[in-house]
Design a protein around this motif. Structure first.
Motif, PDB file in Angstrom:
ATOM      1  N   ALA A  54       0.820  -1.209   0.000  1.00  0.00           N
ATOM      2  CA  ALA A  54       0.000   0.000   0.000  1.00  0.00           C
ATOM      3  C   ALA A  54       0.855   1.260   0.000  1.00  0.00           C
ATOM      4  CB  ALA A  54      -0.935  -0.002   1.211  1.00  0.00           C
ATOM      5  N   ASN A  55       2.055   1.185   0.605  1.00  0.00           N
ATOM      6  CA  ASN A  55       2.971   2.317   0.624  1.00  0.00           C
ATOM      7  C   ASN A  55       3.830   2.408  -0.632  1.00  0.00           C
ATOM      8  OD1 ASN A  55       3.146   4.084   3.147  1.00  0.00           O
ATOM      9  ND2 ASN A  55       2.897   2.057   4.055  1.00  0.00           N
ATOM     10  N   GLY A  56       3.710   1.434  -1.531  1.00  0.00           N
ATOM     11  CA  GLY A  56       4.452   1.483  -2.782  1.00  0.00           C
ATOM     12  C   GLY A  56       5.891   1.024  -2.709  1.00  0.00           C
ATOM     13  N   PHE A  57       6.268   0.300  -1.623  1.00  0.00           N
ATOM     14  CA  PHE A  57       7.642  -0.126  -1.468  1.00  0.00           C
ATOM     15  C   PHE A  57       7.958  -1.432  -2.190  1.00  0.00           C
ATOM     16  CE2 PHE A  57       7.387   2.542   2.430  1.00  0.00           C
ATOM     17  CZ  PHE A  57       8.466   3.363   2.163  1.00  0.00           C
ATOM     18  N   LEU A  58       6.923  -2.199  -2.578  1.00  0.00           N
ATOM     19  CA  LEU A  58       7.153  -3.541  -3.111  1.00  0.00           C
ATOM     20  C   LEU A  58       6.567  -3.728  -4.500  1.00  0.00           C
ATOM     21  CD1 LEU A  58       6.326  -5.758   0.014  1.00  0.00           C
ATOM     22  CD2 LEU A  58       8.537  -4.815  -0.678  1.00  0.00           C
ATOM     23  N   LEU A  59       7.164  -4.682  -5.222  1.00  0.00           N
ATOM     24  CA  LEU A  59       6.614  -5.186  -6.475  1.00  0.00           C
ATOM     25  C   LEU A  59       6.379  -6.680  -6.287  1.00  0.00           C
ATOM     26  CD1 LEU A  59       8.970  -3.441  -9.068  1.00  0.00           C
ATOM     27  CD2 LEU A  59       6.640  -2.753  -8.427  1.00  0.00           C
ATOM     28  N   ALA A  60       5.281  -7.174  -6.823  1.00  0.00           N
ATOM     29  CA  ALA A  60       4.930  -8.585  -6.666  1.00  0.00           C
ATOM     30  C   ALA A  60       4.724  -9.220  -8.035  1.00  0.00           C
ATOM     31  CB  ALA A  60       3.655  -8.726  -5.830  1.00  0.00           C
ATOM     32  N   ALA A  61       5.196 -10.469  -8.181  1.00  0.00           N
ATOM     33  CA  ALA A  61       5.016 -11.211  -9.430  1.00  0.00           C
ATOM     34  C   ALA A  61       4.850 -12.684  -9.110  1.00  0.00           C
ATOM     35  CB  ALA A  61       6.210 -11.008 -10.352  1.00  0.00           C
ATOM     36  N   ARG A  62       4.015 -13.360  -9.874  1.00  0.00           N
ATOM     37  CA  ARG A  62       3.811 -14.794  -9.678  1.00  0.00           C
ATOM     38  C   ARG A  62       4.996 -15.579 -10.216  1.00  0.00           C
ATOM     39  NH1 ARG A  62      -0.093 -16.034  -5.988  1.00  0.00           N
ATOM     40  NH2 ARG A  62      -1.937 -14.727  -6.328  1.00  0.00           N
ATOM     41  N   THR A  76       9.780  -8.228  -4.585  1.00  0.00           N
ATOM     42  CA  THR A  76      11.026  -7.473  -4.701  1.00  0.00           C
ATOM     43  C   THR A  76      10.764  -6.032  -4.288  1.00  0.00           C
ATOM     44  OG1 THR A  76      10.578  -6.926  -7.024  1.00  0.00           O
ATOM     45  CG2 THR A  76      11.930  -8.880  -6.608  1.00  0.00           C
ATOM     46  N   ILE A  77      11.843  -5.325  -4.022  1.00  0.00           N
ATOM     47  CA  ILE A  77      11.726  -3.903  -3.719  1.00  0.00           C
ATOM     48  C   ILE A  77      11.352  -3.144  -4.989  1.00  0.00           C
ATOM     49  CG2 ILE A  77      13.157  -1.863  -3.237  1.00  0.00           C
ATOM     50  CD1 ILE A  77      12.312  -3.184  -0.744  1.00  0.00           C
ATOM     51  N   ASN A  78      10.468  -2.187  -4.850  1.00  0.00           N
ATOM     52  CA  ASN A  78      10.154  -1.270  -5.942  1.00  0.00           C
ATOM     53  C   ASN A  78      11.238  -0.195  -5.983  1.00  0.00           C
ATOM     54  OD1 ASN A  78       9.113   0.537  -7.764  1.00  0.00           O
ATOM     55  ND2 ASN A  78       7.380   1.157  -6.501  1.00  0.00           N
ATOM     56  N   PRO A  79      12.081  -0.168  -7.028  1.00  0.00           N
ATOM     57  CA  PRO A  79      13.185   0.804  -7.055  1.00  0.00           C
ATOM     58  C   PRO A  79      12.724   2.246  -6.894  1.00  0.00           C
ATOM     59  CG  PRO A  79      13.464  -0.830  -8.780  1.00  0.00           C
ATOM     60  CD  PRO A  79      12.093  -1.040  -8.214  1.00  0.00           C
ATOM     61  N   ASP A  80      11.536   2.544  -7.438  1.00  0.00           N
ATOM     62  CA  ASP A  80      11.017   3.906  -7.357  1.00  0.00           C
ATOM     63  C   ASP A  80      10.103   4.115  -6.159  1.00  0.00           C
ATOM     64  OD1 ASP A  80      12.335   4.882  -9.636  1.00  0.00           O
ATOM     65  OD2 ASP A  80      10.851   3.934 -10.941  1.00  0.00           O
ATOM     66  N   GLY A  81      10.101   3.159  -5.220  1.00  0.00           N
ATOM     67  CA  GLY A  81       9.281   3.311  -4.027  1.00  0.00           C
ATOM     68  C   GLY A  81       9.825   4.339  -3.053  1.00  0.00           C
ATOM     69  N   GLY A  82      11.065   4.754  -3.249  1.00  0.00           N
ATOM     70  CA  GLY A  82      11.670   5.765  -2.399  1.00  0.00           C
ATOM     71  C   GLY A  82      13.064   6.089  -2.898  1.00  0.00           C
ATOM     72  N   HIS A  83      13.549   7.248  -2.486  1.00  0.00           N
ATOM     73  CA  HIS A  83      14.885   7.689  -2.867  1.00  0.00           C
ATOM     74  C   HIS A  83      15.584   8.274  -1.658  1.00  0.00           C
ATOM     75  CE1 HIS A  83      12.690   7.543  -6.682  1.00  0.00           C
ATOM     76  NE2 HIS A  83      13.858   7.387  -7.259  1.00  0.00           N
ATOM     77  N   ALA A  84      16.901   8.311  -1.742  1.00  0.00           N
ATOM     78  CA  ALA A  84      17.699   8.944  -0.694  1.00  0.00           C
ATOM     79  C   ALA A  84      18.835   9.690  -1.371  1.00  0.00           C
ATOM     80  CB  ALA A  84      18.244   7.919   0.286  1.00  0.00           C
ATOM     81  N   ILE A  85      19.398  10.620  -0.652  1.00  0.00           N
ATOM     82  CA  ILE A  85      20.530  11.392  -1.162  1.00  0.00           C
ATOM     83  C   ILE A  85      21.781  11.000  -0.393  1.00  0.00           C
ATOM     84  CG2 ILE A  85      21.552  13.704  -1.324  1.00  0.00           C
ATOM     85  CD1 ILE A  85      18.720  14.750  -1.890  1.00  0.00           C
ATOM     86  N   GLY A  86      22.840  10.703  -1.135  1.00  0.00           N
ATOM     87  CA  GLY A  86      24.133  10.411  -0.538  1.00  0.00           C
ATOM     88  C   GLY A  86      25.079  11.568  -0.757  1.00  0.00           C
ATOM     89  N   LEU A  87      25.798  11.944   0.277  1.00  0.00           N
ATOM     90  CA  LEU A  87      26.778  13.027   0.212  1.00  0.00           C
ATOM     91  C   LEU A  87      28.141  12.504   0.631  1.00  0.00           C
ATOM     92  CD1 LEU A  87      24.834  15.864   2.076  1.00  0.00           C
ATOM     93  CD2 LEU A  87      25.264  15.790  -0.383  1.00  0.00           C
ATOM     94  N   HIS A  88      29.180  12.994  -0.033  1.00  0.00           N
ATOM     95  CA  HIS A  88      30.547  12.707   0.383  1.00  0.00           C
ATOM     96  C   HIS A  88      31.278  14.032   0.482  1.00  0.00           C
ATOM     97  CE1 HIS A  88      34.619  10.478  -0.320  1.00  0.00           C
ATOM     98  NE2 HIS A  88      34.394  10.723   0.963  1.00  0.00           N
ATOM     99  N   VAL A  89      31.654  14.389   1.688  1.00  0.00           N
ATOM    100  CA  VAL A  89      32.362  15.644   1.935  1.00  0.00           C
ATOM    101  C   VAL A  89      33.819  15.309   2.220  1.00  0.00           C
ATOM    102  CG1 VAL A  89      32.503  17.694   3.387  1.00  0.00           C
ATOM    103  CG2 VAL A  89      30.279  16.716   2.843  1.00  0.00           C
ATOM    104  N   THR A  90      34.728  15.899   1.453  1.00  0.00           N
ATOM    105  CA  THR A  90      36.160  15.679   1.607  1.00  0.00           C
ATOM    106  C   THR A  90      36.862  17.035   1.646  1.00  0.00           C
ATOM    107  OG1 THR A  90      36.843  15.696  -0.730  1.00  0.00           O
ATOM    108  CG2 THR A  90      35.852  13.657   0.114  1.00  0.00           C
ATOM    109  N   PRO A  91      38.165  17.054   1.915  1.00  0.00           N
ATOM    110  CA  PRO A  91      38.881  18.326   1.873  1.00  0.00           C
ATOM    111  C   PRO A  91      38.883  18.988   0.495  1.00  0.00           C
ATOM    112  CG  PRO A  91      40.162  16.686   3.070  1.00  0.00           C
ATOM    113  CD  PRO A  91      39.018  15.962   2.432  1.00  0.00           C
ATOM    114  N   ARG A  92      38.403  18.268  -0.507  1.00  0.00           N
ATOM    115  CA  ARG A  92      38.424  18.809  -1.873  1.00  0.00           C
ATOM    116  C   ARG A  92      37.078  19.310  -2.356  1.00  0.00           C
ATOM    117  NH1 ARG A  92      42.314  14.046  -4.421  1.00  0.00           N
ATOM    118  NH2 ARG A  92      44.028  14.404  -2.951  1.00  0.00           N
ATOM    119  N   GLY A  93      36.024  18.995  -1.633  1.00  0.00           N
ATOM    120  CA  GLY A  93      34.717  19.445  -2.058  1.00  0.00           C
ATOM    121  C   GLY A  93      33.620  18.485  -1.672  1.00  0.00           C
ATOM    122  N   ILE A  94      32.489  18.578  -2.382  1.00  0.00           N
ATOM    123  CA  ILE A  94      31.298  17.798  -2.034  1.00  0.00           C
ATOM    124  C   ILE A  94      30.790  17.085  -3.282  1.00  0.00           C
ATOM    125  CG2 ILE A  94      28.966  17.893  -1.091  1.00  0.00           C
ATOM    126  CD1 ILE A  94      29.740  20.648   0.083  1.00  0.00           C
TER     127      ILE A  94
END
Length: 385
Positions: A54-62, A76-94
């Motif tokens: 109901a929350n859109g997190f899953l895909l189902a197949a027979r 299986t997980i629904n790839p588009d059921g949610g997104h996240a942002i990853g950040l990497h901060v180093t001495p050289r930038g983001i």
């Protein structure tokens, strides 16, 4: 990883998370198999799956019919059921990336900011997050994960020297990140975030016990045992770059002499390559690299060592080749099924995917003691119930 359900007072959201995490890691998988793996009844699992669908997190197949009877539904997980942002901060930038639930990079942005100060960094992060969210304006955003050089809260070592973020001491990073982005925020040292990304999406997905050696501006490492990153009592395990390996060697900003990362890191490579070239640097540091491999194997007994980070893959390949044959260690077994050292399949994306996975895991996976944010999407239905 043995994820098990619970009957304690927080059981409902906790069980929902372990079911979702099991599907995310093990899918496609049927309800009955999930129930066996997590120690819940099929009825309980079915109820949870209906909520997740109901929350859109899953895909189902027979399943394809192979025998008499009604074929099971595989989830299986629904790839588009949610997104996240990853950040990497180093001495050289983001660097920043928008990642879906399957670990795919949907969009990326970067900002070169050498020796960046906190105020400028958080302003840039705010801009980067706005730009990335425009790529999925209607998508469910689960949270944001930030990976950065460690160690944390160590007076003589934290936020000092060229391989870390000078001037960041005492900054409430997680709080500032959540405030700037209005997202559930999670922080991790970069080598542990990269190890998490490699476990979920990379060369080590099918390896339960491995060590991730991270070539950042400095050098770090993380042991993954039974699928879990080992972080130590204060979250600073893995600062292999600060092992004194050269008696009377180069002074390190940490206060010791001859630390490994003064010779074996991206910062060291670039300094030395100006004089002897990259191939000359590889020749010089190969004995230290071999010693580091043996030390890791004898201390942790991993099935394999995965080597990655922000160093160019071609350079890592040359260094791995130069180290052959590897010295004797407890890893030298006749029944080996994988090589002793493996290059990361994620390359420079490992830390970004791992940082985003921090947010996904923080919201979706079963870690007792996590404080879930008020806008946790899995808690919305719980609050309404």
């Amino acid at each position: 990883m043995a994820l098990k359900g619970t009957n304690q007072e927080y059981g409902r959201p906790y069980n929902r998370r372990i079911v979702l995490e099991t599907i995310r890691v093990q899918g496609p998988i049927a309800r009955g198999e999930i129930a066996k793996r997590v120690g819940l009844t099929v009825q309980t699992v079915s109820t949870i799956i209906r909520e997740l669908e109901a929350n859109g997190f899953l895909l189902a197949a027979r399943e394809e019919r192979r025998r008499r009877g009604y074929p099971a539904t595989e989830l299986t997980i629904n790839p588009d059921g949610g997104h996240a942002i990853g950040l990497h901060v180093t001495p050289r930038g983001i660097e920043a990336a928008l990642i879906n639930l399957a670990g795919a990079v949907i969009a990326r942005r970067e900002r070169k900011l050498p020796r960046l100060k906190p105020a400028a960094a958080f302003d840039a992060i705010g801009d980067l997050v706005v730009a990335l969210r425009k790529q999925k304006p209607r998508g469910r955003m689960l949270g944001i994960g930030l990976a950065m050089p460690g160690p944390f809260d160590v007076e003589s070592m934290s936020f000092v020297g060229p391989t870390t973020l000078e001037g960041w001491n005492g900054v409430p990073i997680r709080e500032r990140l959540a405030e700037k982005t209005n997202l559930p925020a999670f922080i991790e040292v970069d080598h542990a975030a990269a190890a998490l990304g490699e476990r979920l999406y990379g060369a080590a997905r099918d390896i339960r016990d491995f060590y991730y050696l991270f070539f950042g501006v400095g050098l770090g490492g993380c042991m993954v045992q039974d699928g879990n990153t080992l972080r130590g009592s204060h979250g600073n395990a893995g600062e292999i770059g600060h092992l004194p390996m050269v008696p009377g060697g180069e002074a390190c900003p940490c206060g010791n002499l001859g630390c490994l990362e003064r010779y074996l890191s991206c910062d060291a490579m670039e300094r030395r390559a100006q004089k002897v070239g990259t191939d000359g640097w590889i020749k010089d540091v190969t004995p230290l690299f071999r010693s580091a491999i043996v030390a890791i194997e004898n201390l942790f007994d991993p099935l394999a060592i995965v080597i990655g980070g922000i160093a160019p893959p071609a350079v890592i390949d040359k260094l791995m080749a130069a180290a052959q044959p590897l010295p004797h260690s407890v890893a030298e077994r006749r029944d080996r099924s994988v090589p002793r050292i493996i290059r990361s399949a994620n390359g420079e994306d490992a830390v970004l995917r791992g940082a985003a996975a921090l947010a996904v895991s923080g919201v979706l996976s079963p870690r007792i003691g996590l404080t879930f944010a008020a806008n946790d999407p899995l808690m919305e239905r719980e609050a309404a119930a």
